[in-house]
Design a protein around this motif. Structure first.
Motif: not given
Lengths: 501, 147
Positions: A121-136, A306-312
């Motif tokens: 979950g921590t890893f996924a949150t980090f990834v989201i934070a990193l990639f969210a703006v470029p993805l937008t 995996a399921n927690n990362a996937g959920a996030q």
């Protein structure tokens, strides 16, 4: 740096007492329904959606999100302890987790599941934070034709996860799409399929349909056989995993986190696909594959992470593109629309506290779950002895009031009943409800983008193949279609889902 | 086997309904300017075709058990929901909720009367607490019958 600033804003928003409280409520409710079989996050979020009216949008989304990933934690608890996965994504956890419990290692399994989930979950949150703006920024390159193809890809991908036949899943999607067309036509105002009922002019209520198909239909299915399940309350001792356990789990946790993060973003992906894929991967990579199914800790560590990362990460398409990857995300979009926020690439720029506050709260929620779940395991298990006949009237009551508070319309209540019956009939006949809800939510967007694409291209259908983004997405969809229908993969799918029964 | 034939027929009927309704009462338009009837007609047609295919394939597939149907549950829950819908304006939320919970409880074959009564009182109170007092939603507790 922007990234740090954004995270700071997010944490500041998420750590306000109000938002912390709603995060807590969400994760507790999520764990609760994850533990209890017969009610899942989709129906719960649909039921509680009307409640979010009176909350501010950030708090509302934080709570609903907490319910979703909280359910992942709760589902694995019962999967391990009594071989009863409360959640679809916990099904593979039960395979080895329950065996570990029978060998007296329930505590270790639970601990590893929680630790793995938190790490991922921590890893996924980090990834989201990193990639969210470029993805937008990428999202802003999307034209209507590209959005259309992306949604087609998402719908096709959701078939991969549906049990039962490919044709039935496809039919469910189209049925959902058709149901979404009831109401006023966006372009001309013409009334479609409303039979003169004014209440349907704005379309069929998403909450009513969701609650009917996922809530009522599921209740009817559970009422087929009201015998109690034997709950073997086992004393859970030895919560701390040994050094060897931790060492054996580190690889699967890392791989699971990565796999879940990637697969969660795919439309139709999410936590279920991630957990199944992780199990298959770990079994493939293990030195002793034969130990899987007999209590291999890797079979718990990998899928749980995996399921927690996937959920996030399944929040990413919703937050950046405004496209739901799963029915749960579809309901989140519903919640945003209720609050007057138009989902899409502009949310990050126009509502930064909502965007970053939600992302930060996911990490905080994971922390709460880690601290909550292990000490309270005993309580969760005891909850399972609540008879179903105490639960389902509550579900029905909440659903009815909830839907009524949105529109005050009698028709919506009748709609719940109709969808419940229809949904139950379809389930009995071997169809999966999830593709229908996904089609129902994507329908208006699908048609809108199709019509716009056609207007822009002046009626030229090849635009879907001449625009590079659209072409790539459609090719992926076709590749998936072919892959699903290939006999070898069809057999693999059946194999994976047979284990669920 | 019967399941597949039945579900295929169901989809064919649903698809056919949308197709026919669109063609009869909505403007079809062209590919360039799609009318309100374009998308539903195309989808309806596709669903109809799928339904027919499913039915046809159903004749060849192996029979699978249908399983029990909770007729009692169906009857009580649907009646309860319809009653709630009808009563919401006329009787008000409070009486309608009581009826809904009572009928839902009756849907279970295993519930006992004392527990059902407890459930009605407890659940209705809890709903009032959460929806009306905690969230401050304005729900018409007593309806037009009571003035």
């Amino acid at each position: 740096m922007d990234f740090i600033d954004n995270l700071a804003l997010g944490l500041a928003t998420a750590l306000t007492p109000g938002n912390l409280l709603y995060c807590f409520i969400g994760t507790v409710v999520g764990t609760l329904i994850g533990v209890l079989p017969g009610i899942g996050p989709t129906a719960t979020i649909a039921m509680l959606l009307p409640l979010t009216f009176s909350l501010d949008p950030t708090a509302a989304l934080i709570m609903l999100a907490g319910i979703y990933y909280g359910a992942q934690y709760g589902g694995s608890t019962t999967a391990i302890l009594i071989n009863l996965p409360g959640e679809a994504s916990a099904v593979v956890t039960a395979l080895d987790g329950y065996q570990m419990a029978r060998q007296g290692r329930a505590g270790t399994a639970l601990a590893i599941a929680a630790i793995g989930s938190f790490a991922a979950g921590t890893f996924a949150t980090f990834v989201i934070a990193l990639f969210a703006v470029p993805l937008t920024k990428v999202a802003l390159l999307f034209a209507p034709a590209d959005y259309f193809s992306l949604m087609v890809l998402g719908l096709i991908a959701s078939i991969v996860l549906a049990h039962g036949s490919f044709l039935k899943a496809l039919a469910m999607i189209i049925t959902g799409l058709l149901l979404s067309l009831v109401g006023s036509d966006l372009y001309t105002g013409a009334q479609r399929f409303t039979f003169g009922q004014r209440e349907f002019a704005d379309g069929l209520s998403v909450v009513a349909v969701a609650v009917g198909i996922f809530g009522i239909a599921e209740i009817l299915r559970n009422l087929e056989d009201e015998s109690t399940r034997s709950v073997i309350t086992r004393k859970v001792a030895g919560l701390f995993p040994t050094r060897n356990d931790l060492r054996d789990s580190s690889g699967p946790i890392a791989r699971g986190a990565l796999l879940g993060t990637v697969l969660g973003v795919l439309p139709g992906g999410g936590s279920v696909l991630s957990s199944f894929a992780s199990y298959a991967l770990e079994k493939r990579l293990a030195k002793e594959p034969s130990r899987f199914g007999k209590g291999a800790i890797q079979g718990v560590a990998g899928p749980e992470s995996a399921n927690n990362a996937g959920a996030q990460t399944s929040f990413i398409p919703m937050l950046t593109l405004g496209i739901p990857a799963t029915p749960v995300m579809a309901l989140m979009i519903g919640a945003m629309i209720i609050q007057g926020i138009v989902p899409g690439p502009s949310v990050a720029a126009q509502n930064p506290e909502l965007f970053w506050g939600l992302i930060a709260s996911m990490w905080i929620g994971n922390l709460m779950l880690l601290l909550l779940n292990l000490p309270l395991v005993g309580i969760w298990v005891r909850l399972l002895s609540i008879p179903y006949y105490a639960l389902f009237p509550a579900i029905i009551a909440f659903s009815a009031i909830g839907v009524y508070t949105i529109s005050g319309s009698q028709m919506d209540i009748f709609l719940i009943a109709a969808c419940g019956t229809f949904g139950y009939v379809l389930i009995k006949l071997g169809c999966e409800p999830a593709p229908l809800l996904l089609g129902f939510v994507l329908g208006p967007m699908l048609e809108d983008n199709l019509r716009r694409a056609m207007l822009i291209s002046r009626g030229d259908p090849t635009v879907f193949l001449t625009r590079p983004i659209s072409a790539v997405l459609l090719l992926m969809a076709i590749a998936l279609l072919i892959a699903i229908t290939l006999p070898a993969i069809a057999r693999k799918r059946k194999q994976v889902f047979v284990e669920e029964n | 086997m019967v399941k597949d034939i039945a579900v295929g027929a169901l989809f064919a009927i649903v698809g056919g309904f949308f197709l026919v309704n669109s063609l009869l009462s909505l403007e079809f338009g062209t590919a360039f300017r799609m009318g309100p009837g374009y998308f539903p007609a195309v989808l309806g047609g596709a669903l109809c075709l799928l339904g027919v295919t499913l039915s046809a394939l159903g004749f060849r597939s192996a029979p699978s058990p249908f399983g029990p149907v909770p007729w009692r549950g169906l009857a009580f829950i649907l009646t309860g929901l319809v009653a709630f819908g009808i009563g919401s304006r006329w009787l008000g939320i409070l009486p309608s909720l009581v009826i809904l919970v009572a009928l839902s409880a009756a849907a279970s074959r295993r519930i006992t009367l004392p527990f059902a009564l407890l459930l009605i009182v407890g659940l209705v109170s809890f709903c009032l607490l959460v929806f009306v007092y905690a969230l401050g939603l304005h729900l018409p507790l007593l309806g037009t019958l009571f003035g």
